[in-house]
Design a protein around this motif. Structure first.
Motif, mmCIF file in Angstrom:
data_model
loop_
_atom_site.group_PDB
_atom_site.id
_atom_site.type_symbol
_atom_site.label_atom_id
_atom_site.label_comp_id
_atom_site.label_asym_id
_atom_site.label_seq_id
_atom_site.Cartn_x
_atom_site.Cartn_y
_atom_site.Cartn_z
ATOM 1 N N PRO A 393 6.146 -3.165 -12.212
ATOM 2 C CA PRO A 393 6.714 -3.536 -10.918
ATOM 3 C C PRO A 393 7.684 -4.700 -11.036
ATOM 4 N N VAL A 396 4.843 -8.888 -8.279
ATOM 5 C CA VAL A 396 3.479 -8.593 -7.851
ATOM 6 C C VAL A 396 3.076 -9.639 -6.820
ATOM 7 N N LYS A 397 2.537 -9.141 -5.697
ATOM 8 C CA LYS A 397 2.051 -10.071 -4.680
ATOM 9 C C LYS A 397 0.617 -10.453 -5.038
ATOM 10 N N LEU A 398 0.339 -11.743 -5.043
ATOM 11 C CA LEU A 398 -0.997 -12.201 -5.404
ATOM 12 C C LEU A 398 -1.838 -12.400 -4.148
ATOM 13 N N SER A 399 -3.159 -12.559 -4.324
ATOM 14 C CA SER A 399 -4.048 -12.619 -3.160
ATOM 15 C C SER A 399 -3.772 -13.832 -2.285
ATOM 16 N N ARG A 404 4.410 -13.102 -8.224
ATOM 17 C CA ARG A 404 4.402 -13.263 -9.678
ATOM 18 C C ARG A 404 5.400 -12.280 -10.296
ATOM 19 N N VAL A 436 0.775 -15.147 -21.987
ATOM 20 C CA VAL A 436 -0.407 -14.322 -22.214
ATOM 21 C C VAL A 436 -1.002 -14.614 -23.589
ATOM 22 N N ARG A 455 4.521 -12.387 -23.884
ATOM 23 C CA ARG A 455 4.455 -11.978 -22.473
ATOM 24 C C ARG A 455 4.299 -13.237 -21.646
ATOM 25 N N PHE A 457 4.156 -14.875 -17.649
ATOM 26 C CA PHE A 457 4.082 -14.671 -16.207
ATOM 27 C C PHE A 457 4.565 -15.925 -15.500
ATOM 28 N N ASN B 140 -1.841 -4.734 -10.986
ATOM 29 C CA ASN B 140 -1.243 -5.939 -11.557
ATOM 30 C C ASN B 140 -1.738 -7.208 -10.870
ATOM 31 N N ASP B 141 -2.259 -7.061 -9.627
ATOM 32 C CA ASP B 141 -2.560 -8.285 -8.879
ATOM 33 C C ASP B 141 -3.988 -8.772 -9.152
ATOM 34 N N ASP B 142 -4.344 -9.870 -8.516
ATOM 35 C CA ASP B 142 -5.619 -10.522 -8.823
ATOM 36 C C ASP B 142 -6.686 -10.214 -7.781
ATOM 37 N N SER B 284 -5.118 -6.404 -18.933
ATOM 38 C CA SER B 284 -4.046 -7.272 -19.461
ATOM 39 C C SER B 284 -2.830 -7.321 -18.544
ATOM 40 N N LEU B 285 -2.826 -6.504 -17.492
ATOM 41 C CA LEU B 285 -1.596 -6.396 -16.700
ATOM 42 C C LEU B 285 -1.272 -7.665 -15.919
ATOM 43 N N GLY B 286 -2.185 -8.592 -15.884
ATOM 44 C CA GLY B 286 -1.831 -9.868 -15.274
ATOM 45 C C GLY B 286 -2.852 -10.371 -14.265
ATOM 46 N N GLY B 287 -3.695 -9.450 -13.738
ATOM 47 C CA GLY B 287 -4.626 -9.887 -12.701
ATOM 48 C C GLY B 287 -6.067 -9.905 -13.159
#
Lengths: 496, 289
Positions: A393, A396-399, A404, A436, A455, A457, B140-142, B284-287
């Protein structure tokens, strides 16, 4: 020269004991056709200034070719010590102090442009100098003819031998010649492969049959090509296979110095006779020496020809004859078309102009490309960064509502030692960066002369999320010497 | 041959005797070397027919002498690749997820293998970049409904969600509106409250009324503050991530009708090593937690 022979040569001048050769130019104008079996050429040995020059050039070019891979150049413990090395497995090209990675192959482009322009310049000044003196086809053919002459004798002896019935002598001489040719071919192919691996190691491997199969097949193919091109095909390579003669016609002009016959002075040609009146005839005594020495089988007196490689051996042959018959030299010489025309119009000759629009433009272009390459080499960085932003993507939208982005960062360490780098961000507010598999952002270790991939982020809080996109920089700093590389990239977010 | 050879006057070349409207064809044969190369190619082709499978028959084809088959070539190459992978796969098969992640070699192999398995088996719903769609979670998200540790991801892959597997993960949210458990007004109130706890624009008065409804009807699964519960598969409501959309309209729809996504179980479709690689890759995708 001792007294006796000096006296003899004096006598030759008066009696003009010049041998007239019964030779036909096999490629002369009238005999050219679209398809014709080759007639073998037996070039006679020439003596003179240009022949000597050609020997020197041959010695120099062959020496460079055979010796260059053996020159050592210290690059420290983690790199090869061969001055010129094309290292395919490691994908590196070494040339003395220059080291080139695959993506820097544009240096080669620059080099090729300079080489092409250099050829243009030389050709516009003095015709086919490249063809006549330095082209590998010319150098190796010359070498092969030299071997042929050594084994079978000069022109007339070789013709006799070819006409003679099969005999022990003939078989012995022919076999010797071909064996020598094949040995030269193998040495040629053998030297080539040393440019691609450590030469001393490969030499030992080659003779103990430890070398890779590709080394042997390369030697075999090149040995075969050298043998066939230098021994059998010779002038046909230049006349039929090479595109360069066609191109060069467009590169010379009326002021280029070109090997040519002064027909205004030479005609009417007539055989030499004692006590004749030079005023009623031309200087050419039709001895055909110029034809006999020609490796291309042409008659220079026919004028400019595509086959002529401007080796200038006919100049040597003719000058020798002119000396003997006591006439001025340079009946065949490097001459310009302008002078040819001026003589025809009864005007005095003029010195060829070296500085004219064509040559000045070529020289200027060479200088420009050379300077660009020099600048590129001097400013070449030993640290390169490639950044790939994740496409899928995009973000990425985080919670917590933050955004991100993911990146793949490749660090190219072009030094021959391990380096550690720190990565940071410039121009993105409140951004957090994480690598990472690593604690923190200062432990990016890249092995010597290698590329490493990380990698990364990057996330920003919801309040700082960009509308659509925002440009920012990654800053990679060498922890040892503070060397920095700054690369711009983009941070993506939802369009608001 | 005893026939009259005619020569062309201009070129001096023989003619073939063929003439069209006064134009005669000259006999310029092909160069010998060309002709011999052509004949050699024909002989080569005949040899090829004998040695290799060549001619199609009605239900099969000629097999050739050396038993070559391009299909067998592929089979051999695949077997070769599998054998080369075996040294890693055998170890992954028996190692725990934590052990695999601690071993750089196995980790890199798993990431590559997981990526490839993901593209084949998972990307149809979750997307090539695991970015998800409405109803299909973004990996991907957390935010994780059933937990985001490698072990929890592995369990989800093994048993699926509402799948046919006996151990499948199953969560049931009542269809509050459809089944008449809540009045329309109550639904509006609780939706307003959810908008509040997820930090969105809301009507304060309605939301405070909705808090009571939430405490009675929703908090047992979604938690007192809407923090969610992995064990029951109850999504966290107090964050910015929504599987079926987080605006007023989508929330009302969810409370009224409930939502039931389905993920198949992969226990019997993928081998253990592949599932482990997938779990590590997705984590591993980030979340990953």
């Amino acid at each position: 020269m001792d007294q006796a022979s000096q006296a003899a040569s004096q006598a030759n001048v008066s009696s003009a004991n010049v041998e007239t050769i019964d030779v036909d130019a096999v490629n002369k104008k009238e005999e050219r056709s679209l398809y014709k079996a080759r007639v073998k050429i037996y070039p006679k040995r020439a003596k003179g200034v240009f022949r000597k020059l050609k020997w020197l050039v041959m010695a120099a070019t062959l020496a460079v070719y055979y010796l260059a891979p053996w020159i050592r150049w210290d690059r420290g413990p983690n790199a090869p010590d061969q001055a010129i090395l094309i290292d395919f497995p490691a994908r590196r090209f070494y040339f003395f102090f220059i080291e080139i990675w695959p993506e820097e192959v544009y240096y080669l482009t620059g080099l090729l442009i300079i080489a092409a322009l250099g050829l243009f310049l030389v050709t516009s000044l003095a015709g086919r100098v490249w063809c006549g003196y330095t082209c590998p086809q010319t150098v190796w053919t010359d070498l092969f003819i030299w071997v042929e002459r050594l084994v079978e004798g000069d022109r007339s002896a070789r013709i006799r031998l070819d006409k003679a019935p099969l005999s022990v002598n003939k078989i012995a001489r022919k076999t010797t010649k071909h064996v020598l040719w094949i040995l030269i071919g193998m040495a040629t192919g053998g030297a080539w492969i040393f440019y691609f691996a450590d030469a001393p190691t490969l030499l030992v491997d080659l003779f103990t049959f430890q070398a890779p199969i590709v080394a042997y097949s390369t030697v075999a193919i090149l040995a075969g090509c050298t043998y066939v091109f230098g021994g059998m095909m010779r002038e046909q390579v230049c006349t039929y296979m090479c595109p360069w003669p066609r191109i060069q016609g467009a590169l010379v002009d009326e002021e280029s110095l070109i090997v040519s016959y002064k027909d205004d002075r030479g005609e009417q040609r007539a055989p030499f006779r004692k006590n004749m009146d030079w005023d009623t005839r031309g200087d050419c005594i039709d001895c055909n020496q110029c034809v006999a020495v020609c490796p291309m089988g042409i008659d220079i007196r026919d004028g400019q020809q595509l086959e002529c490689i401007h080796c200038a051996l006919c100049i040597d042959a003719c000058d020798e004859v002119m000396t003997r018959i006591n006439r001025p030299l340079n009946l065949i010489s490097y001459d310009t078309y302008v002078n040819h025309e001026r003589r025809a119009a009864g005007q005095p000759e003029q010195k060829p102009r070296i500085f004219r629009a064509r040559t000045v433009i070529y020289a200027a272009l060479i200088a420009i490309v050379g300077l660009i390459m020099l600048a590129a080499l001097i400013t070449r960085s030993t640290l390169d960064i490639n950044i790939l932003h994740d496409r899928n993507p995009l973000f990425v939208k985080l919670s917590d509502g933050g955004i991100r982005n993911g990146y793949t960062i490749k660090i190219l360490n072009k030094q021959h030692e391990i380096r550690r780098f720190e990565i940071a961000i410039e121009g993105l507010e409140n951004a957090l960066i994480s690598v990472v598999g690593q604690e923190g952002t200062s432990g990016l270790t890249v092995p010597a002369d290698r590329l490493a991939q990380f990698r990364v982020f990057v996330s920003v809080p919801a309040a700082n999320a960009p509308d659509g996109r925002e440009d920012f920089n990654f800053v990679v700093t060498d922890l040892a010497d503070g060397n920095r590389a700054i690369n711009d990239t983009v941070f993506r977010g939802p369009e608001q | 041959m005893a026939h009259n050879v005619e020569k062309d006057d201009v070129t001096g070349i023989e003619t073939t005797g063929h003439e069209w409207d006064g134009i005669k064809e000259l006999n310029n044969p092909l160069p010998r070397w060309w002709l011999w190369t052509f004949y050699a190619c024909i002989i080569w082709a005949v040899g090829y027919w004998v040695v290799y499978p060549t001619w199609p028959l009605i239900s099969s084809h000629t097999k050739g002498m050396i038993g070559y088959s391009s299909r067998q070539d592929v089979v051999d190459k695949i077997a070769e690749a599998k054998a080369a992978q075996a040294q890693y796969l055998d170890r992954i098969e028996v190692a725990s997820l934590a052990d695999i992640r601690a071993d750089t070699e196995l980790l890199n192999f798993s990431l590559a293998g997981g990526k490839s398995a993901f593209a084949v088996n998972c990307s149809q719903c979750h997307g090539q970049g695991a970015q998800g769609f409405v109803g299909y979670p973004n990996l991907n998200d957390d935010d994780w409904i059933w937990g985001g540790t490698p072990e929890e991801i592995s369990a989800t892959i093994h048993y699926g969600i509402r799948s046919a597997h006996d151990d499948t993960r199953y969560s049931v949210m009542p269809a509050f509106g459809k089944d008449g458990l809540l009045e329309r007004q109550q639904i509006n109130q609780v939706v307003e409250y959810v908008l509040k706890i997820s930090g969105q624009e809301h009507d304060e008065a309605t939301a405070s009324e909705g808090q009571t409804v939430f405490a009675e009807q929703c908090s047992s699964c979604h938690g007192d503050t809407g923090q969610g519960l992995h064990d029951l598969g109850a999504p966290r409501l107090s964050d910015a991530i929504w599987l079926y959309g987080g605006d007023r309209q989508a929330l009302r729809e969810t409370v009224t009708n409930a939502r039931f996504g389905v993920m198949p179980d992969w226990t019997n479709r993928l081998d253990e090593a592949t599932i482990k690689q997938l779990a590590i890759y997705v984590h591993s995708l980030g979340g990953g937690e």
